[in-house]
Write a protein that holds these residues in place. Structure first.
Motif, PDB file in Angstrom:
ATOM      1  N   ARG A   1       0.857  -1.185   0.000  1.00 52.53           N
ATOM      2  CA  ARG A   1       0.000   0.000   0.000  1.00 52.53           C
ATOM      3  C   ARG A   1       0.895   1.236   0.000  1.00 52.53           C
ATOM      4  O   ARG A   1       1.648   1.459   0.948  1.00 52.53           O
ATOM      5  CB  ARG A   1      -0.922   0.005   1.216  1.00 52.53           C
ATOM      6  N   ILE A   2       0.824   2.019  -1.058  1.00 50.53           N
ATOM      7  CA  ILE A   2       1.815   3.067  -1.270  1.00 50.53           C
ATOM      8  C   ILE A   2       1.141   4.403  -1.557  1.00 50.53           C
ATOM      9  O   ILE A   2      -0.002   4.457  -2.033  1.00 50.53           O
ATOM     10  CB  ILE A   2       2.765   2.667  -2.435  1.00 50.53           C
ATOM     11  N   GLY A   3       1.859   5.480  -1.249  1.00 50.24           N
ATOM     12  CA  GLY A   3       1.403   6.825  -1.561  1.00 50.24           C
ATOM     13  C   GLY A   3       2.511   7.625  -2.205  1.00 50.24           C
ATOM     14  O   GLY A   3       3.695   7.261  -2.116  1.00 50.24           O
ATOM     15  N   ILE A   4       2.145   8.721  -2.863  1.00 50.22           N
ATOM     16  CA  ILE A   4       3.102   9.595  -3.551  1.00 50.22           C
ATOM     17  C   ILE A   4       3.026  10.982  -2.944  1.00 50.22           C
ATOM     18  O   ILE A   4       1.932  11.534  -2.777  1.00 50.22           O
ATOM     19  CB  ILE A   4       2.798   9.683  -5.057  1.00 50.22           C
ATOM     20  N   VAL A   5       4.189  11.565  -2.648  1.00 48.83           N
ATOM     21  CA  VAL A   5       4.282  12.971  -2.258  1.00 48.83           C
ATOM     22  C   VAL A   5       4.882  13.730  -3.435  1.00 48.83           C
ATOM     23  O   VAL A   5       5.997  13.437  -3.871  1.00 48.83           O
ATOM     24  CB  VAL A   5       5.156  13.155  -1.002  1.00 48.83           C
ATOM     25  N   GLY A   6       4.145  14.704  -3.929  1.00 52.63           N
ATOM     26  CA  GLY A   6       4.581  15.459  -5.097  1.00 52.63           C
ATOM     27  C   GLY A   6       3.839  14.997  -6.335  1.00 52.63           C
ATOM     28  O   GLY A   6       4.039  13.865  -6.799  1.00 52.63           O
ATOM     29  N   CYS A   7       2.977  15.853  -6.877  1.00 45.61           N
ATOM     30  CA  CYS A   7       2.122  15.461  -8.013  1.00 45.61           C
ATOM     31  C   CYS A   7       2.483  16.223  -9.281  1.00 45.61           C
ATOM     32  O   CYS A   7       1.617  16.533 -10.105  1.00 45.61           O
ATOM     33  CB  CYS A   7       0.654  15.689  -7.643  1.00 45.61           C
TER      34      CYS A   7
ATOM     35  N   HIS B   1      -0.312  -5.576  -9.678  1.00 42.95           N
ATOM     36  CA  HIS B   1      -0.127  -6.834  -8.966  1.00 42.95           C
ATOM     37  C   HIS B   1       0.912  -6.722  -7.851  1.00 42.95           C
ATOM     38  O   HIS B   1       1.111  -7.681  -7.089  1.00 42.95           O
ATOM     39  CB  HIS B   1       0.291  -7.927  -9.946  1.00 42.95           C
ATOM     40  N   LEU B   2       1.573  -5.558  -7.755  1.00 44.74           N
ATOM     41  CA  LEU B   2       2.577  -5.331  -6.718  1.00 44.74           C
ATOM     42  C   LEU B   2       2.192  -4.208  -5.746  1.00 44.74           C
ATOM     43  O   LEU B   2       2.584  -4.238  -4.581  1.00 44.74           O
ATOM     44  CB  LEU B   2       3.930  -4.984  -7.352  1.00 44.74           C
ATOM     45  N   TYR B   3       1.448  -3.227  -6.253  1.00 46.01           N
ATOM     46  CA  TYR B   3       1.153  -2.030  -5.447  1.00 46.01           C
ATOM     47  C   TYR B   3      -0.322  -1.672  -5.504  1.00 46.01           C
ATOM     48  O   TYR B   3      -0.991  -1.845  -6.532  1.00 46.01           O
ATOM     49  CB  TYR B   3       1.951  -0.827  -5.978  1.00 46.01           C
ATOM     50  N   ASP B   4      -0.799  -1.130  -4.391  1.00 47.20           N
ATOM     51  CA  ASP B   4      -2.059  -0.412  -4.332  1.00 47.20           C
ATOM     52  C   ASP B   4      -1.717   1.051  -4.096  1.00 47.20           C
ATOM     53  O   ASP B   4      -1.228   1.413  -3.007  1.00 47.20           O
ATOM     54  CB  ASP B   4      -2.944  -0.919  -3.189  1.00 47.20           C
ATOM     55  N   LEU B   5      -1.913   1.900  -5.111  1.00 43.33           N
ATOM     56  CA  LEU B   5      -1.666   3.335  -4.969  1.00 43.33           C
ATOM     57  C   LEU B   5      -2.881   3.945  -4.285  1.00 43.33           C
ATOM     58  O   LEU B   5      -3.907   4.196  -4.914  1.00 43.33           O
ATOM     59  CB  LEU B   5      -1.412   3.972  -6.335  1.00 43.33           C
ATOM     60  N   ASN B   6      -2.763   4.173  -2.976  1.00 46.14           N
ATOM     61  CA  ASN B   6      -3.910   4.548  -2.153  1.00 46.14           C
ATOM     62  C   ASN B   6      -4.034   6.039  -1.879  1.00 46.14           C
ATOM     63  O   ASN B   6      -5.140   6.511  -1.585  1.00 46.14           O
ATOM     64  CB  ASN B   6      -3.864   3.809  -0.810  1.00 46.14           C
TER      65      ASN B   6
END
Length: 358
Positions: free
Chosen positions: A5-11, A28-33
């Motif tokens: 479960r991953i998030g991004i800082v900076g769009c 299949h590897l990440y859930d961009l939450n």
């Protein structure tokens, strides 16, 4: 597969062109939450465009959301945000430049070790299949000379090929704080406030030529001596020569040619009887392959050139696959935060050498 479960800082651009679409491709590897940005409109846009459930401008709320890892690709400096994430027990992937001085990277590594999490630098070229070919070729060579050559147009020329949305709602106070923090990190690194041209060169080395510097380190090791450094065109151009433990030397060049479409970044590794050349495309591209040429003398004494076939896998995709492997399978990180001090230290020493106090 156990998704992270991953998030991004900076769009901004790198998130829109690479990280967000790549993480969705790696379903299949990440859930961009979650995504987070100081621009509310940028965060909302990226969340809507890439079907991300939550978006934030409040960083504390972002860290408290349903994520266990964070990709940092916001405007620098990133250090305070990375430290907060590590203290919250998050795995971190930190785009280059990771930071600007040795105290910052030391603090990151210490926080990572306390948290017992993965810390990976966004050194994507190490994961480029073409770079791996060159590194394997160089491993069997008695390297005498290396050359890196970087002719860099403005990124806007290549970003125009993508649908990158920019927004003007970042608070003025945040912009001022960011500028001041960058300046403070620079002064902390050098121990003094350099002339504007030197400051520009410091940041271009940290943000662009860093790709060439960490690539050289993976092939040649850490330089043992700096022979010369020249900064010219008001910091828009840098040339240097460094030496390695085996006596080999490297000439490096970075030149800002803003209105020239043709991006050129090359690495040449030379022995007495063999030369390996690597040509990179701009980082703001998708689907363009790096190219490798190997020139050598064959068993019959004939000069031959070969161009190994390069796997189509994206370096940006492969680095995120590796990040997942580190988190879920305990694999050794190929670009750990613990090695970043070599590159940060080299940039500082190059600038100090130019200033005459290295």
């Amino acid at each position: 597969m156990d998704n992270v479960r991953i998030g991004i800082v900076g769009c901004g651009a790198i998130a829109q062109v690479h990280h967000a679409p790549n993480l969705k491709e790696l379903w299949h590897l990440y859930d961009l939450n979650s995504v987070c940005d100081v621009s509310a409109r940028a965060a909302a846009h990226v969340a809507a465009r890439f079907d991300v459930p939550a978006h934030f401008t409040d960083y504390a709320a972002f860290l408290a959301s349903d994520i266990e890892a964070v990709v940092f690709c916001q405007t620098d400096p990133k250090t305070d945000y990375v430290l907060q994430a590590l203290d919250a027990g998050k795995h971190v992937f930190v785009e280059k430049p990771v930071c600007f001085n040795l105290d910052e990277i030391s603090a990151m590594v210490s926080a990572q070790e306390r948290a017992g999490v993965v810390g990976q630098a966004g050194y994507m070229k190490v994961y480029d299949p073409a770079f791996e070919v060159v590194a394997a070729e160089a491993a069997d060579m008695d390297v005498r000379f290396v050359q890196i050559h970087h002719l860099h147009p403005t990124n806007d020329l290549h970003l125009a090929q993508f649908d990158v949305q920019r927004f003007d709602d970042v608070p003025a106070a945040v912009i001022q704080e960011t500028v001041a923090a960058r300046r403070a990190a620079l002064v902390h690194a050098l121990g003094t406030a350099p002339p504007d041209g030197v400051a520009r060169a410091f940041f271009l080395l940290s943000g662009s030529m860093i790709h060439d510097l960490y690539g050289l380190r993976h092939i040649m090791g850490v330089p043992t001596r700096i022979h010369n450094v020249d900064i010219w065109q008001e910091g828009r151009a840098v040339t240097f020569q460094v030496e390695y433990a085996n006596g080999a030397r490297c000439n490096g060049t970075w030149i800002d040619l803003p209105d020239l479409w043709d991006f050129k970044e090359t690495l040449e590794v030379c022995a007495d009887d063999k030369r390996v050349t690597l040509k990179y495309p701009t980082g703001f591209s998708r689907g363009q392959l790096s190219e490798v040429t190997v020139q050598e003398i064959d068993a019959n004494g004939t000069m031959v050139a070969r161009t190994p076939a390069i796997d189509w896998a994206s370096a940006f995709i492969r680095e995120m696959q590796a990040f997942h492997g580190c988190i879920r399978e305990g694999r050794e990180c190929r670009t750990p935060l613990s090695e970043v001090h070599h590159d940060v230290g080299l940039i500082i020493n190059l600038i100090k050498s130019h200033l005459g106090n290295g």
